[in-house]
Enzyme design. Sequence first.
Site, short mmCIF file in Angstrom:
data_model
loop_
_atom_site.label_atom_id
_atom_site.label_comp_id
_atom_site.label_asym_id
_atom_site.label_seq_id
_atom_site.Cartn_x
_atom_site.Cartn_y
_atom_site.Cartn_z
N LYS A 230 -68.79 27.52 118.03
CA LYS A 230 -69.19 28.80 117.45
C LYS A 230 -70.72 28.83 117.36
O LYS A 230 -71.34 27.89 116.86
CB LYS A 230 -68.59 28.92 116.04
N GLY B 288 -66.51 25.72 105.73
CA GLY B 288 -66.83 25.30 104.35
C GLY B 288 -66.48 23.85 104.11
O GLY B 288 -66.36 23.41 102.97
N LYS C 109 -70.46 38.46 113.18
CA LYS C 109 -69.92 39.18 112.00
C LYS C 109 -70.13 40.69 112.20
O LYS C 109 -70.76 41.36 111.38
CB LYS C 109 -70.52 38.67 110.70
N ARG D 247 -72.87 21.55 109.66
CA ARG D 247 -73.85 20.52 109.29
C ARG D 247 -73.29 19.10 109.21
O ARG D 247 -74.00 18.14 109.50
CB ARG D 247 -74.51 20.89 107.96
N GLY E 253 -65.59 21.82 100.83
CA GLY E 253 -64.16 21.86 101.21
C GLY E 253 -63.78 20.63 102.02
O GLY E 253 -64.65 19.91 102.53
N GLN F 222 -70.28 22.31 102.23
CA GLN F 222 -69.95 23.31 101.20
C GLN F 222 -68.88 22.83 100.23
O GLN F 222 -68.45 23.57 99.34
CB GLN F 222 -69.49 24.62 101.86
N ASP G 216 -74.98 24.95 114.54
CA ASP G 216 -76.06 25.52 113.72
C ASP G 216 -77.17 24.48 113.54
O ASP G 216 -76.89 23.33 113.20
CB ASP G 216 -75.53 25.88 112.32
O1 O7M Z 1 -70.19 23.47 108.02
P1 O7M Z 1 -71.38 24.29 107.56
O2 O7M Z 1 -71.32 24.65 106.12
O3 O7M Z 1 -72.69 23.68 107.96
O4 O7M Z 1 -71.35 25.65 108.42
C1 O7M Z 1 -70.33 26.56 108.33
C2 O7M Z 1 -70.46 27.63 109.39
O5 O7M Z 1 -69.40 28.57 109.18
C3 O7M Z 1 -71.75 28.44 109.34
O6 O7M Z 1 -72.03 28.86 110.68
C4 O7M Z 1 -71.41 29.64 108.50
O7 O7M Z 1 -72.18 30.76 108.83
C5 O7M Z 1 -69.93 29.84 108.86
N1 O7M Z 1 -69.08 30.44 107.82
C6 O7M Z 1 -69.05 29.94 106.54
O8 O7M Z 1 -69.66 28.92 106.25
N2 O7M Z 1 -68.31 30.57 105.61
C7 O7M Z 1 -67.54 31.66 105.86
O9 O7M Z 1 -66.88 32.16 104.96
C8 O7M Z 1 -67.53 32.15 107.16
C9 O7M Z 1 -68.23 31.49 108.14
C10 O7M Z 1 -67.98 31.86 109.48
O10 O7M Z 1 -67.88 31.11 110.40
O11 O7M Z 1 -67.70 33.10 109.68
C11 O7M Z 1 -67.21 33.42 110.90
#
Ligand code: O7M
Length: 255
Positions: A54, A210, A88, A233, A216, A214, A23
């Site tokens: 992903k 997460g 999704k 991130r 976690g 986020q 991302d």
């Molecule tokens: O690590 P981050 O927070 O920068 O990114 C997390 C990625 O996982 C980001 O692409 C989100 O859209 C995805 N994601 C979540 O953060 N939370 C969820 O509950 C579900 C997803 C996800 O991957 O769904 C498939």
Amino acid sequence: MSFKAKIQEGAKDRNSPIVLALDLPFENPEKKDKILSRAQGILTAVHPYVCAVKINHHLVLPLGTFNGVQQLVEQIQGHELLAIMDAKVNDIGATNQVIADYYYEAGFDALIANPFVGWEEGLKPLFESSKRLDRGVILLCYMSHKGACEGYGQTIIDPQTGKRKLQYVSFAQKALKWGADGVVVGATYPQKISDIKKILGDKVPIYSPGIGAQGGTVETALKAGASYFIVGREITMSDDPGKAARWLCNSLKGL
Ligand code: O7M
């Protein structure tokens, strides 16, 4: 071979259960080449430390599926990694089918879908075509953000039994029944991971996002029962994405 078996084997061979969420923040779409080369650079640096990548709207929207994103899928698979599209999927069956056809045509190995739409004329066509093509379907089960309790955490009346049930329990049961290749449960909710793990056992693996940004951690998500860790991130926004991914990968080996 099923997607579930492929990723299990890949994670073992590479000694990493990390799924890179590739991302990137918003950029002027005119700078498409810059976005693509930044994504390619991250992949080059990070690929030894992950088992899958992903892709989300962050790249599909500015690059387009059959231009930039397909090039990224080829690069991902060139590194012998699996490519997951985080669409999704969340619509009527006929539309879901077209979404799947395009992403599978672009080469993706798996799609993420939302079980809220149900089976008949919902996700059934997606599951059927994915199985036929040996691609995977991963279902959302309990998301990582604060508002997740309003949907995934609500208590429902099961339409089949008339009994009260937690929404995410129902989704975990559907993941088993429908033969999903995985479920997504936020690392920010370790208790939910362990509740869901009790339902799924070793039949359906838990993917946990997460981590880091986020709040976690891989430690608590792993202890609670997650098999794969979706990280964005923390890696993509690091000054040195390769180093950040290596560090995370090594920290998991010590657990
Ligand atoms: O690590 P981050 O927070 O920068 O990114 C997390 C990625 O996982 C980001 O692409 C989100 O859209 C995805 N994601 C979540 O953060 N939370 C969820 O509950 C579900 C997803 C996800 O991957 O769904 C498939």
